[in-house]
Design a protein around this motif. Structure first.
Motif, mmCIF file in Angstrom:
data_model
loop_
_atom_site.group_PDB
_atom_site.id
_atom_site.type_symbol
_atom_site.label_atom_id
_atom_site.label_comp_id
_atom_site.label_asym_id
_atom_site.label_seq_id
_atom_site.Cartn_x
_atom_site.Cartn_y
_atom_site.Cartn_z
ATOM 1 N N SER A 169 0.830 -1.209 0.000
ATOM 2 C CA SER A 169 0.000 0.000 0.000
ATOM 3 C C SER A 169 0.860 1.253 0.000
ATOM 4 O O SER A 169 0.565 2.223 -0.702
ATOM 5 C CB SER A 169 -0.919 -0.001 1.230
ATOM 6 N N LYS A 176 3.930 1.495 -1.167
ATOM 7 C CA LYS A 176 4.571 1.572 -2.478
ATOM 8 C C LYS A 176 3.607 2.081 -3.542
ATOM 9 O O LYS A 176 3.957 2.947 -4.352
ATOM 10 C CB LYS A 176 5.100 0.190 -2.872
ATOM 11 N N ARG A 177 2.374 1.583 -3.526
ATOM 12 C CA ARG A 177 1.380 2.020 -4.518
ATOM 13 C C ARG A 177 1.069 3.508 -4.374
ATOM 14 O O ARG A 177 0.953 4.218 -5.369
ATOM 15 C CB ARG A 177 0.094 1.200 -4.372
ATOM 16 N N GLU A 178 0.941 3.963 -3.133
ATOM 17 C CA GLU A 178 0.621 5.380 -2.934
ATOM 18 C C GLU A 178 1.767 6.275 -3.380
ATOM 19 O O GLU A 178 1.553 7.326 -3.983
ATOM 20 C CB GLU A 178 0.301 5.645 -1.469
ATOM 21 N N GLN A 217 3.997 5.600 -5.684
ATOM 22 C CA GLN A 217 4.071 5.570 -7.142
ATOM 23 C C GLN A 217 2.933 6.353 -7.781
ATOM 24 O O GLN A 217 3.130 7.055 -8.778
ATOM 25 C CB GLN A 217 4.061 4.124 -7.639
ATOM 26 N N SER A 218 1.729 6.244 -7.219
ATOM 27 C CA SER A 218 0.572 6.923 -7.802
ATOM 28 C C SER A 218 0.684 8.441 -7.693
ATOM 29 O O SER A 218 0.127 9.175 -8.508
ATOM 30 C CB SER A 218 -0.718 6.453 -7.121
ATOM 31 N N LYS A 219 1.432 8.907 -6.691
ATOM 32 C CA LYS A 219 1.578 10.347 -6.504
ATOM 33 C C LYS A 219 2.283 11.001 -7.692
ATOM 34 O O LYS A 219 2.039 12.159 -8.023
ATOM 35 C CB LYS A 219 2.361 10.610 -5.211
ATOM 36 N N TYR A 220 3.185 10.245 -8.335
ATOM 37 C CA TYR A 220 3.989 10.822 -9.419
ATOM 38 C C TYR A 220 3.727 10.138 -10.763
ATOM 39 O O TYR A 220 4.513 10.264 -11.688
ATOM 40 C CB TYR A 220 5.469 10.724 -9.062
ATOM 41 N N ARG A 221 2.626 9.410 -10.857
ATOM 42 C CA ARG A 221 2.275 8.755 -12.118
ATOM 43 C C ARG A 221 1.938 9.818 -13.168
ATOM 44 O O ARG A 221 1.351 10.863 -12.855
ATOM 45 C CB ARG A 221 1.100 7.809 -11.899
ATOM 46 N N ASN A 222 2.312 9.571 -14.397
ATOM 47 C CA ASN A 222 2.083 10.497 -15.524
ATOM 48 C C ASN A 222 2.839 11.809 -15.357
ATOM 49 O O ASN A 222 2.447 12.846 -15.912
ATOM 50 C CB ASN A 222 0.584 10.789 -15.714
ATOM 51 N N ASN A 279 3.729 6.204 5.217
ATOM 52 C CA ASN A 279 3.762 7.170 4.109
ATOM 53 C C ASN A 279 4.285 8.523 4.560
ATOM 54 O O ASN A 279 5.132 9.130 3.896
ATOM 55 C CB ASN A 279 2.367 7.327 3.503
#
Length: 264
Positions: free
Chosen positions: A18, A20-22, A24-29, A118
């Protein structure tokens, strides 16, 4: 307590995944991706240093260092930011993860642990940059620096205890989250972060002891600005309050865990 720790350890994969996903999702795209975790705090440190140390020439009473006020400000704002991030996210974590709570079976206390992990990751990145600045500028405090570890532990325990307490209450009374957001604004200015207690009128200074976090922020500032060991005796009230909030939050959670799923 051992049962809780064993349950959390058994779900360590879920917790780490969880976090790691958060992250990564913060800086996706994003073109720069995770580089923003360095750019944002670095920009903040540079701004505080340039504006307060060079342009405004702000000085601290009795401290004759070029970056003294900048370090004082960063010491307060970085630690305040860690505390408020944990509290703010913990008070909303049960609401934000309502679908998980309804559909999956897992120890619900994994959610506050994920919040702390986090926030701790974000703090570790920005504080590492701040430490590098202290070393480069010749303002590293020396051995008292190791005192920051127990101070951070007290801060995190206080924040997560208060956050979980508010989080449980927020499930049943949604005004709690709205009110605490307003309260945080007043709390910030009632804490010596951008100013020193010495500027307050003499008759108001005793009331500063009513602010439980003031002594903790002052301990961070003593270490990082003056290179002094904290006055440990002043930290007992906030430490006891941190333990109290953790016990209260855990009691409220265990008492109302079943009702929370229905309320959500």
């Amino acid at each position: 307590m051992m049962t809780i720790l064993k349950a959390l350890w058994a779900y360590r994969g879920f917790i780490l995944g969880s976090v790691k996903r958060e992250f990564q999702s913060k800086y996706r795209n994003s073109l720069l991706g995770a580089a923003w975790t360095v750019i944002n705090p670095l920009a903040m440190i540079v701004v505080y240093t340039v504006i307060f140390a060079e342009i405004m020439r702000a000085k601290l009473p009795g401290v004759d260092k070029a970056f003294a006020y900048s370090i004082y400000l960063c010491a307060g704002i970085l630690t305040w930011g860690l505390m408020t991030e944990i509290i703010s996210r913990a008070q909303n974590t049960f609401i934000e993860n309502a679908n998980l709570l309804k559909k999956l079976s897992f120890p619900r206390l994994c959610l506050p642990v994920i919040v702390v992990a986090n926030a701790g990751l974000n703090f570790a990145i920005i504080f590492s940059l701040f430490t590098a600045f202290l070393l480069i500028s010749g303002n590293f405090p020396g051995w008292p620096f190791i005192a920051l570890l127990p101070l951070i532990v007290v801060l995190v325990v206080f924040a997560i205890g208060l956050g979980v307490t508010l989080g449980v209450l927020n499930v049943f009374f949604r005004d709690v989250g709205q009110f605490f957001g307003i309260f945080l604004s007043f709390w910030f200015w009632l804490t010596p972060i951008v100013y020193t207690p010495s500027i307050l009128p003499e008759e108001l200074r005793p009331y500063m002891t009513l602010n439980p976090i003031a002594s903790l922020i002052a301990a961070f500032q003593d270490v990082l600005v003056a290179g002094q060991w904290p006055q440990w005796e002043t930290l007992w009230p906030v430490t006891m309050l941190a333990v109290f909030f953790c016990m209260l939050g855990l009691w409220l959670f265990r008492r109302h865990a079943g009702e929370m799923a229905d309320e959500l």
